[in-house]
Write an enzyme that holds these catalytic residues in place. Structure first.
Site, mmCIF file in Angstrom:
data_model
loop_
_atom_site.group_PDB
_atom_site.id
_atom_site.type_symbol
_atom_site.label_atom_id
_atom_site.label_comp_id
_atom_site.label_asym_id
_atom_site.label_seq_id
_atom_site.Cartn_x
_atom_site.Cartn_y
_atom_site.Cartn_z
ATOM 1 N N LYS A 3 42.502 59.728 18.255
ATOM 2 C CA LYS A 3 43.856 60.071 18.711
ATOM 3 C C LYS A 3 44.764 60.477 17.554
ATOM 4 O O LYS A 3 45.573 61.390 17.703
ATOM 5 C CB LYS A 3 44.475 58.900 19.488
ATOM 6 C CG LYS A 3 43.867 58.726 20.869
ATOM 7 C CD LYS A 3 44.695 57.824 21.765
ATOM 8 C CE LYS A 3 44.120 57.815 23.180
ATOM 9 N NZ LYS A 3 44.769 56.829 24.054
ATOM 10 N N LYS A 60 33.732 63.347 26.832
ATOM 11 C CA LYS A 60 34.197 62.675 28.052
ATOM 12 C C LYS A 60 35.336 63.474 28.687
ATOM 13 O O LYS A 60 36.096 64.154 27.977
ATOM 14 C CB LYS A 60 34.636 61.238 27.755
ATOM 15 C CG LYS A 60 35.917 61.115 26.976
ATOM 16 C CD LYS A 60 36.581 59.753 27.196
ATOM 17 C CE LYS A 60 38.015 59.812 26.694
ATOM 18 N NZ LYS A 60 38.891 58.802 27.248
ATOM 19 N N LYS A 110 42.451 63.886 29.866
ATOM 20 C CA LYS A 110 43.617 64.738 30.106
ATOM 21 C C LYS A 110 43.879 65.633 28.900
ATOM 22 O O LYS A 110 44.573 66.623 29.011
ATOM 23 C CB LYS A 110 44.840 63.907 30.448
ATOM 24 C CG LYS A 110 45.233 62.957 29.358
ATOM 25 C CD LYS A 110 46.120 61.852 29.876
ATOM 26 C CE LYS A 110 46.084 60.702 28.908
ATOM 27 N NZ LYS A 110 45.960 59.417 29.499
#
Ligand code: ADP
Ligand code: NA
Length: 328
Positions: A114, A195, A198
């Site tokens: 992230k 995976k 969003k």
């Protein structure tokens, strides 16, 4: 003896959840509420660890709660609440932060992924798994229904609970992840080695629960497969097709074996067409019910306030215990 305690959370960081969230986690939330004492939260404190717009965040928390209700989270059976309404979460997180090694926090792979996508990385994003541990431990949780990507954070939570109990005496239940193997990681339709998320780089990679049927069909029909045109489950050689089989089996209430038999000798066209119908049919009532729950703002607020009260009742007791143990 009490029912097993279940807790899970989801971030209000998009306008709609996706079928990876649903099959990996949210479906289990709904299933578990009949046999467990369940606490489900929209984790808005987690959502501010990356850039956010306050107005959008507020609205997304409501839309998220409405989607959870639309999926079947029943406020009569489970406590449904917004994390920021229960201040015990960050209060316990502070205590757990003081128990967490800098090195062990630094090993969290989700932070690495992230933070690489952010222009500016915050300390909040770094300590996110510690807040998540507090979310779980506050409720003396036995089981945490999540997708595979949360396994490492659950392991940290367990380590912190065991360590705290060892140092200060029995305080927290040590939780177990509840991960359903077949749907533990739903893959991105455009890049089946990743995976579904969003933050997919392809607009066709992620199917949202609030997508219109036409969008669902387009995404499924353009899903990346392979060139041998055989509907067969093989995650190594055929990750795209295997992912579609997992989605089909889960949403069509059937098995991968039955689907392989049914589509033997047929091409991907028929398979994708039928899957598109299965997904569109499964999602249609969710979109409609979400709109209904959003239309009655007062009722939605009432549900969330009641959920937060129920949650605080349990959370405050655990926090008081932990405060006493550390010498406050
Ligand atoms: P995202 O990964 O899209 O940012 P969240 O982090 O809010 O979504 O995840 C919410 C829940 O959904 C977690 O339990 C997570 O493990 C699960 N989840 C997210 N993506 C997937 C996926 N592709 N397959 C299965 N479960 C998933
Ligand atoms: Na995730």
């Amino acid at each position: 003896d009490r029912k097993p305690r279940v807790l899970s959370g989801i971030q209000p960081t998009s306008d709609s959840f996706h079928i990876g969230n649903y099959l990996g986690a949210l479906r289990q939330w709904v299933a578990l509420q009949d046999t467990a004492d369940a606490f489900y939260c929209v984790v808005d404190l987690h959502a501010i660890t990356v850039d956010h717009d306050p107005k959008v965040l507020h609205q997304r928390s409501r839309v998220s709660a409405a989607q959870l209700l639309a999926l079947g989270v029943d406020p009569e059976k489970s406590a449904l609440f917004v994390q920021s309404q229960v201040p015990e979460h960050p209060m316990l997180a502070w205590i757990l932060g003081a128990e967490t090694g800098f090195g062990e926090a630094s090993r969290m792979t989700q932070f690495k992924d992230k933070s690489a996508k952010q222009e500016r990385t915050t300390v909040g994003l770094f300590t996110y798994p510690i807040l998540q541990a507090a979310d779980i431990l506050l409720y003396q949780t036995d089981q945490v229904p999540v997708g595979e990507d949360q396994r490492q954070h659950l392991e940290l939570t367990r380590d912190l609970a065991i360590r705290f109990n060892g140092t200060y005496g029995q305080t927290f239940v040590v939780p177990e992840p509840h991960i359903v193997k077949e749907t533990a990681t739903i893959k991105d339709l455009a890049e089946p080695e990743k995976k579904m998320s969003k933050s997919s780089t392809s607009p066709r990679g992620c199917v949202y629960l609030l997508d219109e049927p036409g969008q669902v069909r387009k995404k499924i029909k353009s899903a990346v497969t392979d060139s041998d045109a055989e509907v067969r489950y093989d995650t190594e050689a055929k990750p795209g097709v295997s992912n579609l089989l997992n989605i089909y089996a889960a949403l069509g209430n059937t098995t991968v074996e039955k689907l392989e038999a049914e589509y033997a000798g047929k091409g991907y066209g028929d398979f994708k067409g039928d899957l598109a119908d299965v997904v569109a049919d499964a999602l249609a009532p969710i979109g409609a019910r979400t709109k209904e729950f959003l239309a009655d703002k007062a009722e939605l607020d009432r549900i969330l306030t009641a959920g937060a009260e129920k949650a605080r009742h349990v959370a405050a007791r655990t926090l008081a215990k932990a405060y006493k143990k550390v010498g406050f």
